[in-house]
Design an enzyme around this catalytic site. Structure first.
Site, short mmCIF file in Angstrom:
data_model
loop_
_atom_site.label_atom_id
_atom_site.label_comp_id
_atom_site.label_asym_id
_atom_site.label_seq_id
_atom_site.Cartn_x
_atom_site.Cartn_y
_atom_site.Cartn_z
N GLY A 236 0.77 -1.24 0.00
CA GLY A 236 0.00 0.00 0.00
C GLY A 236 0.80 1.28 0.00
O GLY A 236 0.22 2.37 -0.03
N GLU A 271 4.04 -6.73 1.47
CA GLU A 271 3.57 -7.04 0.11
C GLU A 271 3.53 -5.77 -0.75
O GLU A 271 2.47 -5.39 -1.25
CB GLU A 271 2.16 -7.64 0.17
N GLY A 273 3.74 -3.37 -3.93
CA GLY A 273 3.66 -3.52 -5.38
C GLY A 273 4.05 -2.20 -6.03
O GLY A 273 5.14 -2.03 -6.57
N TYR A 314 -9.98 5.54 -11.79
CA TYR A 314 -9.84 6.24 -10.50
C TYR A 314 -9.63 7.75 -10.66
O TYR A 314 -9.18 8.41 -9.72
CB TYR A 314 -8.62 5.70 -9.72
N CYS A 341 -13.82 4.07 -27.81
CA CYS A 341 -15.12 4.74 -27.92
C CYS A 341 -15.82 4.85 -26.58
O CYS A 341 -16.83 4.16 -26.32
CB CYS A 341 -15.98 4.00 -28.92
N1 LLP Z 1 -1.40 -7.04 -0.91
C1 LLP Z 1 -2.71 -7.17 -1.19
C2 LLP Z 1 -3.47 -8.22 -0.51
C3 LLP Z 1 -3.33 -6.33 -2.10
O1 LLP Z 1 -4.62 -6.46 -2.36
C4 LLP Z 1 -2.56 -5.32 -2.75
C5 LLP Z 1 -3.17 -4.42 -3.71
C6 LLP Z 1 -1.18 -5.24 -2.46
C7 LLP Z 1 -0.64 -6.10 -1.52
C8 LLP Z 1 -0.26 -4.25 -3.10
O2 LLP Z 1 -0.59 -2.93 -2.86
P1 LLP Z 1 0.40 -1.76 -3.35
O3 LLP Z 1 1.68 -1.85 -2.56
O4 LLP Z 1 0.65 -1.97 -4.80
O5 LLP Z 1 -0.35 -0.53 -3.09
N2 LLP Z 1 -5.52 -1.00 -9.27
C9 LLP Z 1 -5.33 -0.02 -8.22
C10 LLP Z 1 -4.63 -0.63 -7.02
C11 LLP Z 1 -5.34 -1.81 -6.45
C12 LLP Z 1 -4.56 -2.46 -5.33
C13 LLP Z 1 -5.14 -3.74 -4.97
N3 LLP Z 1 -4.42 -4.41 -3.97
C14 LLP Z 1 -4.58 1.18 -8.75
O6 LLP Z 1 -4.23 1.20 -9.93
O7 LLP Z 1 -4.36 2.13 -8.00
#
Ligand code: LLP
Length: 409
Positions: A236, A271, A273, A314, A341
């Site tokens: 997150g 975790e 990303g 978003y 479109c």
């Molecule tokens: N762990 C779990 C269980 C998750 O559901 C997520 C993201 C992460 C880790 C990684 O989160 P990060 O570090 O990347 O924030 N599509 C959306 C983001 C959706 C995130 C869903 N879960 C966007 O483009 O902002």
């Protein structure tokens, strides 16, 4: 984007001119700096080095095999949310004992495979899921380690569509329900509760909600007298999409996590990303047409919302920058839009943008996370190519999807 910047008037990614790659044809494409991904990962690990966490890269943010491989070589594990992601992680050389599996709707088939592959943790998100795991494990006389995902009802202060830790979000189980169900879990002979997990949302720019999570967890673990091997604190961590975004202070948070994990004597899992891959990629697109509207100019790109969904989904802001800078200005307002479109197929509005012409190239920035992984074939458009740059070399890490295959069904 330290590895993606202008050298003179030209945009470079590591040691390569983006214009030179774009001129070879094939726009739109995603292009990533491998160095940037590695630097982000190493910086993250170093920030938490006192804790020595297991860093499970959130595969959903970018599931390209070469990127997973590159992170795996640095020691990363992965967080997966489907059997596709799980098999991809294994294919990329990530060891099963570094893989955690989250998700509210894992099927029995997916759970069976995860158990057979002996992954580190299945993070259960419901009582029913836990019982199914127990049933599968019992059939093969196994004892399976699980984590349980909690919903701490904490506001992550992020966009409401990417918040996951409030009571009205579908993820995890409330503290109250877990406290009751916990007694049932103890009776299930073929599973062993080894971890608790939380993930309260994405693109979080303050450590306040994270601190709250630690407080809630500490209290719960004490109350239930839990003895856990792992605490999975999720991901997150936000990045700076806007110049005015302030980066999250992870150093301060790492000190808190350090004392938290020492007290509980358990290993921490993260975790992340977005914070690993987000600023490592751009989407290079050609200006197909420029059209005068009533009160603005439409800059029509050859990349569409199917290639990059975040602005449409978003209202996300991503700077759009020219591949070649000049000092002339367009008067008035321009809006970058794509060919799909839908009125939401648009990427951003600017005032006094530099002069641009049809056939010029521009880059949508900070698209390394949730760029390709959210893309689709909408409007029967093939998925676009992905390129990875390492110093002065580049390689295609995904070819543009074959149109004939795409139209076969
Ligand atoms: N762990 C779990 C269980 C998750 O559901 C997520 C993201 C992460 C880790 C990684 O989160 P990060 O570090 O990347 O924030 N599509 C959306 C983001 C959706 C995130 C869903 N879960 C966007 O483009 O902002």
């Amino acid at each position: 984007m330290p590895n993606i910047k202008y050298v003179g008037k030209n945009l470079f990614i590591e040691k390569l001119s983006v214009a030179n790659i774009a001129k070879k044809g094939g726009t739109p494409f995603y292009i990533y700096s491998e160095n940037q991904i590695k630097e982000n990962y190493i910086k993250f690990v170093n920030t938490f080095k006192k804790i020595k966490p297991l860093v499970c890269f959130a595969t959903k943010s970018n599931s390209n095999l070469s990127i997973l491989r590159s992170l795996g070589k640095l020691g990363a594990g992965t967080d997966v949310v489907s059997i596709g992601e799980l098999l991809k992680a294994l294919k990329a050389g990530i060891k099963a004992n570094k893989i955690v599996f989250s998700g509210v709707g894992k099927t029995e088939e997916e759970l069976k495979i995860a158990i057979n592959k002996k992954i580190l943790l299945i993070n259960c998100e419901s009582e029913s899921e836990t019982k199914i795991i127990n049933k599968i494990a019992k059939r093969s006389n196994k004892k399976v380690s699980i984590g349980f995902r909690l919903n701490p009802d904490i506001d992550a202060k992020t966009h409401k569509k990417i918040s996951t830790g409030k009571a009205n979000n579908k993820f995890g189980v409330s503290i109250k329900n877990f406290s009751v169900f916990f007694k049932e879990i103890k009776k299930l002979k073929n599973i062993k509760l080894e971890a608790l997990s939380v993930h309260i949302g994405s693109q979080i720019l303050t450590d306040v909600p994270y601190k709250r999570v630690l407080t809630v967890l500490s209290k719960l673990i004490k109350n239930l007298n839990l003895n856990l091997k792992y605490i999975d604190l999720g991901g997150g961590f936000g990045i700076n999409y806007n110049k005015k975004d302030k980066p999250i202070n992870l150093k301060k948070y790492s000190n808190l996590v350090h004392s938290f994990s020492k007290k509980l004597n358990c290993k921490i899992i993260f975790e992340p990303g977005r914070s690993i891959v987000g600023n490592a990629g751009i989407l290079v697109s050609k200006i197909q047409y420029i059209k005068n509207g009533t009160n603005k100019k439409f800059i029509i790109l050859n990349a569409g919302m199917n290639d990059f969904m975040r602005p449409a989904l978003y209202d996300a802001h991503h700077d759009i920058i020219p591949i070649k800078k000049n000092s002339k200005k367009i008067k008035g307002i321009i809006e970058f839009v794509g060919p799909v479109c839908e009125s939401t197929c648009k990427f951003g509005k600017y005032k006094n943008y530099q002069k641009i012409y049809e056939n010029d190239f521009v880059a949508i920035t900070n698209v390394g996370a949730y760029g390709t992984s959210l893309s689709s074939n909408y409007n029967t458009r093939p998925l676009i190519a992905e390129i990875l740059v390492n110093k002065n070399k580049f390689k295609f890490i995904r070819k543009k999807q074959n149109l004939l295959k795409l139209i076969s069904a």
